[in-house]
Write a protein that holds these residues in place. Structure first.
Motif, PDB file in Angstrom:
ATOM      1  N   GLY A 157       0.863  -1.209  -0.039  1.00  0.00           N
ATOM      2  CA  GLY A 157       0.132   0.011   0.133  1.00  0.00           C
ATOM      3  C   GLY A 157       0.844   1.233  -0.100  1.00  0.00           C
ATOM      4  O   GLY A 157       0.520   2.172  -0.626  1.00  0.00           O
ATOM      5  N   LYS A 158       1.921   1.250   0.842  1.00  0.00           N
ATOM      6  CA  LYS A 158       2.795   2.635   0.806  1.00  0.00           C
ATOM      7  C   LYS A 158       3.423   2.770  -0.523  1.00  0.00           C
ATOM      8  O   LYS A 158       3.394   3.859  -1.039  1.00  0.00           O
ATOM      9  CB  LYS A 158       4.000   2.305   1.875  1.00  0.00           C
ATOM     10  N   LEU A 159       3.700   1.723  -1.034  1.00  0.00           N
ATOM     11  CA  LEU A 159       4.396   1.450  -2.513  1.00  0.00           C
ATOM     12  C   LEU A 159       3.572   2.181  -3.589  1.00  0.00           C
ATOM     13  O   LEU A 159       3.877   3.018  -4.448  1.00  0.00           O
ATOM     14  CB  LEU A 159       4.897   0.365  -3.086  1.00  0.00           C
ATOM     15  N   ILE A 160       2.413   1.588  -3.351  1.00  0.00           N
ATOM     16  CA  ILE A 160       1.005   2.077  -4.344  1.00  0.00           C
ATOM     17  C   ILE A 160       1.046   3.608  -4.362  1.00  0.00           C
ATOM     18  O   ILE A 160       0.879   4.384  -5.213  1.00  0.00           O
ATOM     19  CB  ILE A 160      -0.042   1.335  -4.119  1.00  0.00           C
ATOM     20  N   LEU A 161       0.972   3.947  -2.996  1.00  0.00           N
ATOM     21  CA  LEU A 161       0.519   5.211  -2.809  1.00  0.00           C
ATOM     22  C   LEU A 161       1.591   6.432  -3.211  1.00  0.00           C
ATOM     23  O   LEU A 161       1.377   7.619  -3.453  1.00  0.00           O
ATOM     24  CB  LEU A 161      -0.084   5.704  -1.362  1.00  0.00           C
ATOM     25  N   ASN A 162       2.948   6.039  -3.204  1.00  0.00           N
ATOM     26  CA  ASN A 162       4.086   6.761  -3.651  1.00  0.00           C
ATOM     27  C   ASN A 162       3.922   7.073  -5.210  1.00  0.00           C
ATOM     28  O   ASN A 162       4.336   8.105  -5.707  1.00  0.00           O
ATOM     29  CB  ASN A 162       5.429   6.040  -3.555  1.00  0.00           C
ATOM     30  N   TYR A 163       3.043   6.437  -5.958  1.00  0.00           N
ATOM     31  CA  TYR A 163       2.779   6.638  -7.247  1.00  0.00           C
ATOM     32  C   TYR A 163       1.422   7.597  -7.638  1.00  0.00           C
ATOM     33  O   TYR A 163       1.385   7.750  -8.643  1.00  0.00           O
ATOM     34  CB  TYR A 163       2.514   5.299  -8.074  1.00  0.00           C
ATOM     35  N   VAL A 164       0.759   7.822  -6.660  1.00  0.00           N
ATOM     36  CA  VAL A 164      -0.449   8.665  -6.586  1.00  0.00           C
ATOM     37  C   VAL A 164      -0.270  10.061  -6.033  1.00  0.00           C
ATOM     38  O   VAL A 164       0.318  10.200  -5.007  1.00  0.00           O
ATOM     39  CB  VAL A 164      -1.653   7.872  -5.823  1.00  0.00           C
ATOM     40  N   GLU A 165      -0.671  10.976  -7.061  1.00  0.00           N
ATOM     41  CA  GLU A 165      -0.729  12.428  -6.742  1.00  0.00           C
ATOM     42  C   GLU A 165      -2.169  12.685  -6.348  1.00  0.00           C
ATOM     43  O   GLU A 165      -3.107  12.021  -6.409  1.00  0.00           O
ATOM     44  CB  GLU A 165      -0.168  13.408  -7.898  1.00  0.00           C
ATOM     45  N   ASN A 166      -2.136  13.939  -5.374  1.00  0.00           N
ATOM     46  CA  ASN A 166      -3.563  14.207  -4.771  1.00  0.00           C
ATOM     47  C   ASN A 166      -4.548  14.552  -5.898  1.00  0.00           C
ATOM     48  O   ASN A 166      -5.817  14.108  -5.559  1.00  0.00           O
ATOM     49  CB  ASN A 166      -3.389  15.380  -4.047  1.00  0.00           C
ATOM     50  N   SER A 167      -4.248  14.742  -7.024  1.00  0.00           N
ATOM     51  CA  SER A 167      -5.140  15.426  -8.027  1.00  0.00           C
ATOM     52  C   SER A 167      -5.567  14.032  -8.886  1.00  0.00           C
ATOM     53  O   SER A 167      -6.334  14.182  -9.730  1.00  0.00           O
ATOM     54  CB  SER A 167      -4.575  16.287  -8.981  1.00  0.00           C
ATOM     55  N   ASP A 168      -4.806  13.117  -8.819  1.00  0.00           N
ATOM     56  CA  ASP A 168      -5.198  11.830  -9.511  1.00  0.00           C
ATOM     57  C   ASP A 168      -6.546  11.078  -9.145  1.00  0.00           C
ATOM     58  O   ASP A 168      -6.771  11.242  -7.800  1.00  0.00           O
ATOM     59  CB  ASP A 168      -4.040  10.692  -9.439  1.00  0.00           C
ATOM     60  N   VAL A 169      -7.151  10.402  -9.973  1.00  0.00           N
ATOM     61  CA  VAL A 169      -8.322   9.407  -9.642  1.00  0.00           C
ATOM     62  C   VAL A 169      -7.826   8.118  -9.587  1.00  0.00           C
ATOM     63  O   VAL A 169      -7.302   7.864 -10.457  1.00  0.00           O
ATOM     64  CB  VAL A 169      -9.560   9.978 -10.779  1.00  0.00           C
ATOM     65  N   LEU A 170      -7.901   7.739  -8.692  1.00  0.00           N
ATOM     66  CA  LEU A 170      -7.557   6.202  -8.323  1.00  0.00           C
ATOM     67  C   LEU A 170      -8.746   5.109  -8.055  1.00  0.00           C
ATOM     68  O   LEU A 170      -9.692   5.317  -7.293  1.00  0.00           O
ATOM     69  CB  LEU A 170      -6.713   6.145  -6.880  1.00  0.00           C
ATOM     70  N   ILE A 171      -8.677   4.258  -9.144  1.00  0.00           N
ATOM     71  CA  ILE A 171      -9.634   3.264  -9.161  1.00  0.00           C
ATOM     72  C   ILE A 171      -8.917   1.673  -8.969  1.00  0.00           C
ATOM     73  O   ILE A 171      -7.995   1.489  -9.628  1.00  0.00           O
ATOM     74  CB  ILE A 171     -10.206   3.134 -10.564  1.00  0.00           C
ATOM     75  N   LEU A 172      -9.208   1.028  -7.956  1.00  0.00           N
ATOM     76  CA  LEU A 172      -8.864  -0.346  -7.772  1.00  0.00           C
ATOM     77  C   LEU A 172      -9.443  -1.387  -8.462  1.00  0.00           C
ATOM     78  O   LEU A 172     -10.666  -1.420  -8.342  1.00  0.00           O
ATOM     79  CB  LEU A 172      -8.923  -0.466  -6.289  1.00  0.00           C
ATOM     80  N   LEU A 173      -8.584  -2.400  -9.046  1.00  0.00           N
ATOM     81  CA  LEU A 173      -9.137  -3.459  -9.637  1.00  0.00           C
ATOM     82  C   LEU A 173      -9.350  -4.405  -8.642  1.00  0.00           C
ATOM     83  O   LEU A 173      -8.429  -4.997  -8.045  1.00  0.00           O
ATOM     84  CB  LEU A 173      -8.403  -3.979 -10.921  1.00  0.00           C
ATOM     85  N   ASP A 174     -10.857  -4.701  -8.177  1.00  0.00           N
ATOM     86  CA  ASP A 174     -10.938  -5.348  -6.955  1.00  0.00           C
ATOM     87  C   ASP A 174     -12.369  -6.110  -7.032  1.00  0.00           C
ATOM     88  O   ASP A 174     -13.206  -5.717  -7.818  1.00  0.00           O
ATOM     89  CB  ASP A 174     -11.431  -4.257  -5.755  1.00  0.00           C
ATOM     90  N   GLU A 175     -12.093  -7.465  -6.461  1.00  0.00           N
ATOM     91  CA  GLU A 175     -13.205  -8.237  -6.803  1.00  0.00           C
ATOM     92  C   GLU A 175     -14.659  -7.905  -6.186  1.00  0.00           C
ATOM     93  O   GLU A 175     -15.538  -8.351  -6.672  1.00  0.00           O
ATOM     94  CB  GLU A 175     -12.796  -9.619  -5.964  1.00  0.00           C
ATOM     95  N   ASN A 176     -14.691  -6.933  -5.272  1.00  0.00           N
ATOM     96  CA  ASN A 176     -15.869  -6.418  -4.784  1.00  0.00           C
ATOM     97  C   ASN A 176     -16.233  -4.929  -5.522  1.00  0.00           C
ATOM     98  O   ASN A 176     -17.146  -4.391  -4.860  1.00  0.00           O
ATOM     99  CB  ASN A 176     -15.700  -6.169  -3.332  1.00  0.00           C
ATOM    100  N   GLY A 177     -15.546  -4.766  -6.533  1.00  0.00           N
ATOM    101  CA  GLY A 177     -15.713  -3.495  -7.166  1.00  0.00           C
ATOM    102  C   GLY A 177     -17.178  -3.620  -8.101  1.00  0.00           C
ATOM    103  O   GLY A 177     -17.643  -4.770  -8.360  1.00  0.00           O
TER     104      GLY A 177
END
Length: 157
Positions: free
Chosen positions: A57-77
């Motif tokens: 999770g920490k590694l993932i969030l390092n790639y994300v800026e505040n202005s980005d829209v983040l969509i998770l590929l998730d089985e409950n999506g």
């Protein structure tokens, strides 16, 4: 708008890599797209499931800026057919966002911090696919979505 796909761990299968690269090349005609691999956590066998999700999770969030829209590929999506997914892509493009990021997590899913940061969750199927194969399926669906938006004959209705 830029679209980025993040995934934990590399793909070992050369045939899958070739197919993924083929769809990435096709996709470049429609949108700025990047596919970035986040390296596997070292010594993950010594970590609990929650510790591994936290580190990833920490590694993932390092790639994300505040202005980005983040969509998770998730089985409950949320699930869409290809036409509805193309409409979701169009809505994001019309919204004026700079970057849309989709993430394929590790084997145990995402940490609470990543879920809290996410703007949405997307499920490609009720079935479970390998983390290697889902990359290809998702990139192909992105490509399909843009061909639908351009009324090109790739998708048969």
């Amino acid at each position: 708008m830029n679209i980025k796909l993040l995934a934990i761990g590399k793909t070992d299968n050369q045939e899958l890599k070739d197919l993924i690269n083929s769809y990435i090349k096709r996709l470049q005609f429609y949108i700025k797209f990047s596919f970035e691999i986040i390296p596997d956590i070292k010594n993950s066998k010594n970590l609990s499931e929650s510790q591994q999700k936290e580190k990833e999770g920490k590694l993932i969030l390092n790639y994300v800026e505040n202005s980005d829209v983040l969509i998770l590929l998730d089985e409950n999506g949320k699930q869409y057919d290809s036409i509805a997914f193309s409409q979701v892509l169009q809505k994001h493009m019309n919204s004026g966002i700079k970057q849309l990021i989709f993430v394929i997590g590790g084997p145990y899913g995402f940490s609470p911090e990543v879920y809290n940061r996410a703007n949405g969750k997307l499920s490609l199927s009720k079935m479970t696919f390998s983390h290697q194969m889902i990359r290809l399926f998702f990139i192909e669906q992105l490509y399909r979505g843009f061909t639908i938006l351009k009324n090109e004959p790739y998708h048969h209705r």
